[in-house]
Design a protein around this motif. Structure first.
Motif, mmCIF file in Angstrom:
data_model
loop_
_atom_site.group_PDB
_atom_site.id
_atom_site.type_symbol
_atom_site.label_atom_id
_atom_site.label_comp_id
_atom_site.label_asym_id
_atom_site.label_seq_id
_atom_site.Cartn_x
_atom_site.Cartn_y
_atom_site.Cartn_z
ATOM 1 N N ALA A 45 0.884 -1.351 -0.156
ATOM 2 C CA ALA A 45 0.012 0.057 0.006
ATOM 3 C C ALA A 45 0.823 1.085 -0.043
ATOM 4 N N GLY A 46 0.498 2.125 -0.626
ATOM 5 C CA GLY A 46 1.217 3.580 -0.898
ATOM 6 C C GLY A 46 2.413 3.499 -1.958
ATOM 7 N N GLU A 47 2.542 2.422 -2.594
ATOM 8 C CA GLU A 47 3.686 2.405 -3.490
ATOM 9 C C GLU A 47 2.955 2.887 -4.776
ATOM 10 N N VAL A 48 3.903 3.271 -5.778
ATOM 11 C CA VAL A 48 3.604 3.752 -6.932
ATOM 12 C C VAL A 48 3.174 2.513 -7.842
ATOM 13 N N ILE A 49 1.946 2.633 -8.341
ATOM 14 C CA ILE A 49 1.622 1.402 -9.462
ATOM 15 C C ILE A 49 1.618 2.255 -10.817
ATOM 16 N N MET A 50 0.901 3.257 -10.970
ATOM 17 C CA MET A 50 0.887 3.707 -12.228
ATOM 18 C C MET A 50 1.318 5.257 -12.203
ATOM 19 N N ILE A 51 1.640 5.777 -13.279
ATOM 20 C CA ILE A 51 2.129 7.103 -13.654
ATOM 21 C C ILE A 51 1.658 7.577 -14.809
ATOM 22 N N GLN A 52 0.824 8.581 -14.842
ATOM 23 C CA GLN A 52 0.472 9.353 -16.192
ATOM 24 C C GLN A 52 1.584 10.425 -16.511
ATOM 25 N N PHE A 53 1.861 10.566 -17.433
ATOM 26 C CA PHE A 53 2.921 11.620 -17.792
ATOM 27 C C PHE A 53 3.030 11.771 -19.338
ATOM 28 N N THR A 54 3.507 13.050 -19.541
ATOM 29 C CA THR A 54 3.507 13.640 -20.736
ATOM 30 C C THR A 54 5.026 13.821 -21.270
#
Length: 158
Positions: A45-54
């Motif tokens: 819990a709390g860890e990054v699972i998905m990043i949206q970026f440009t």
């Protein structure tokens, strides 16, 4: 986020990769970081699972999927570079810390993501109306690892 975007799969360090990518390419930013609300197969819990970026104005996603995947060469991130200085800067940053130079302007970064670092003159040379110019530029390109603008121009000129 656009309706269609490329999703890059990482083991556990998508955030580190994305932060590097957006620092290197103009018109880039992290748009959203989704953290796991509970434990999941890839982490806690709390860890990054998905990043949206440009990246360079294009939408991407980065997923921490647990086990890293092999990207192969069927798809790559291609960056048009204004000049040799930009080619050199991106090449150095993306091959650092375990990245690998391939050939003809291709490389893999330390996460295995394939990139094409292309000076913007390259497509113009290859599309030259004089087939001899295009052939000389092409013949020079296929002998290179990192593309060299001055050498490409010299070859094209004959």
């Amino acid at each position: 986020m656009p309706k269609v975007s490329t999703c890059l799969w990482f083991g556990t360090d998508a955030e580190e990769a994305v932060r590097l990518y957006v620092s290197l390419v103009p018109d880039s930013r992290i748009d959203h970081i989704q953290r796991a609300p509970a434990p999941w197969p890839g982490g806690e819990a709390g860890e990054v699972i998905m990043i949206q970026f440009t990246l360079g104005g294009q939408g991407f996603q980065a997923l921490n999927g647990g086990k890293p995947e092999n990207y192969g060469n069927a798809a790559s991130i291609s960056v048009d570079c204004a000049d040799q200085a930009e080619v050199d800067r991106l090449w150095a940053a993306l091959t650092a810390d375990g990245g690998q130079a391939i050939m003809c302007g291709w490389l893999r970064d330390r996460w295995g993501v394939p990139w094409q670092i292309v000076p913007e003159i390259m497509p113009r040379l290859l599309a030259d109306p004089d087939p001899a110019v295009a052939k000389r530029a092409f013949d020079a390109m296929v002998t290179m690892v990192k593309l060299d603008v001055a050498a490409l121009e010299k070859a094209a000129a004959g």
